[in-house]
Design a protein around this motif. Structure first.
Motif, PDB file in Angstrom:
ATOM      1  N   PRO A 238      -3.011   2.263  -3.550  1.00 25.24           N
ATOM      2  CA  PRO A 238      -3.252   3.263  -2.659  1.00 25.24           C
ATOM      3  C   PRO A 238      -3.956   2.976  -1.550  1.00 25.24           C
ATOM      4  N   THR A 239      -3.761   3.470  -0.309  1.00 17.41           N
ATOM      5  CA  THR A 239      -4.551   3.182   0.732  1.00 17.41           C
ATOM      6  C   THR A 239      -5.728   4.294   0.663  1.00 17.41           C
ATOM      7  N   SER A 240      -6.810   3.892   1.495  1.00 16.81           N
ATOM      8  CA  SER A 240      -7.959   4.353   1.226  1.00 16.81           C
ATOM      9  C   SER A 240      -7.791   6.023   1.640  1.00 16.81           C
ATOM     10  N   ALA A 241      -6.714   6.252   2.617  1.00 20.83           N
ATOM     11  CA  ALA A 241      -6.593   7.434   3.096  1.00 20.83           C
ATOM     12  C   ALA A 241      -5.986   8.313   2.126  1.00 20.83           C
TER      13      ALA A 241
ATOM     14  N   LYS B  56      -6.660   8.294  -1.410  1.00 24.61           N
ATOM     15  CA  LYS B  56      -7.470   8.331  -2.323  1.00 24.61           C
ATOM     16  C   LYS B  56      -8.141   9.666  -2.338  1.00 24.61           C
TER      17      LYS B  56
ATOM     18  N   PHE C  25       0.820  -1.275  -0.091  1.00 18.45           N
ATOM     19  CA  PHE C  25      -0.094   0.102  -0.225  1.00 18.45           C
ATOM     20  C   PHE C  25       1.082   1.412   0.075  1.00 18.45           C
ATOM     21  N   TYR C  26       0.436   2.293  -0.665  1.00 23.81           N
ATOM     22  CA  TYR C  26       1.022   3.618  -0.638  1.00 23.81           C
ATOM     23  C   TYR C  26       0.077   4.664  -0.539  1.00 23.81           C
ATOM     24  N   ASP C  27       0.472   5.826  -0.429  1.00 30.00           N
ATOM     25  CA  ASP C  27      -0.118   7.023  -0.261  1.00 30.00           C
ATOM     26  C   ASP C  27      -0.125   8.031  -1.627  1.00 30.00           C
TER      27      ASP C  27
ATOM     28  N   HIS D 298       8.898  -1.527  -0.118  1.00 31.42           N
ATOM     29  CA  HIS D 298       8.115  -2.620   1.014  1.00 31.42           C
ATOM     30  C   HIS D 298       8.877  -3.578   1.037  1.00 31.42           C
TER      31      HIS D 298
END
Length: 224
Positions: free
Chosen positions: A219-222, A224, A122-124, A135
């Motif tokens: 991407p993480t939900s944060a 998006k 996951f990534y921002d 990772h």
């Protein structure tokens, strides 16, 4: 209808291999699944205008029960491994006890890196464009084949992503022997929030077994 079919295959595998854990059965089903449909074409995602499905839509793919009976290698996990995952996700003691029905567990070595037959990095997406994101994963595989054998790895990296695996060969001297390996996924942030996917495949030198694990970079939900 996926749930009853998968549950039925799992029950059949339990009958064939009563000594296998739930994690081993799941691993056998995942690593021998195919990315092709009944017409031998890539599985399509109906919700995305019939484009080729990603692992986030289809999981590991279509189950092939006959192959799952003899997967070659399995990714096993014990109850404590799942508790360590819950601990790392900041579940409270009461929440963990609701799941485990027991306080006989240890959070000393909590980790998000469950010994699972797939990899999700996951990534921002808001990270500075061009920044290199990294990772690293550790996995342990158990030889459930009949004898001593050697597996070699082949990587199909996601587009624009570097994937390193070491060691590149796993040598087993006997059945039920375990070996560990590491995966490092490195990718540049492009600010687009794309979902990228590939795979890692361990192939037996004799050609008898092929063990595939999906890779997803998302991407993480944060972010998006």
């Amino acid at each position: 209808m996926a749930c009853p079919h998968a549950s039925g295959v799992a029950a059949l595998l339990r009958g064939v291999h009563p000594e296998w854990s739930h994690a081993a059965i799941r691993s056998a089903m995942m690593t021998t699944a195919t990315e092709l449909d009944s017409s031998m074409m890539p599985i399509k995602d109906v919700g995305q205008n019939f484009t080729v499905a990603s692992p986030l839509a289809m999981g590991a793919g279509h189950i092939v029960p006959n192959l799952a009976m003899d997967p070659g290698l399995v990714y096993d996990a014990a109850p404590q491994d799942y508790v360590s995952l819950l601990c790392s996700m900041n579940f409270t003691r009461n929440q963990i006890m609701t799941i485990t029905r027991s306080n006989n567990y240890d959070c000393a070595n909590s980790s998000l890196d469950l010994n699972y037959p797939s990899f999700v990095a996951f990534y921002d997406k808001n990270v500075t464009t061009g920044a290199m994101l990294k990772h690293r994963f550790r996995r342990v595989v158990t030889n459930v084949g009949a004898a001593a054998t050697t597996y070699k790895v082949k990587v199909a990296p996601p587009e624009g992503v570097k994937v390193a695996v070491w060691p590149q060969s796993l040598v087993f001297g006997k059945k039920n022997e375990q070996r560990d390996y590491y995966v490092e996924i490195v990718y540049p942030s492009d600010g687009q929030g794309r979902v990228l996917y590939g795979s890692i495949v361990w192939s037996e030198e004799s050609g008898s077994h092929v063990v595939r694990s999906p890779i997803v970079v998302a991407p993480t939900s944060a972010g998006k």
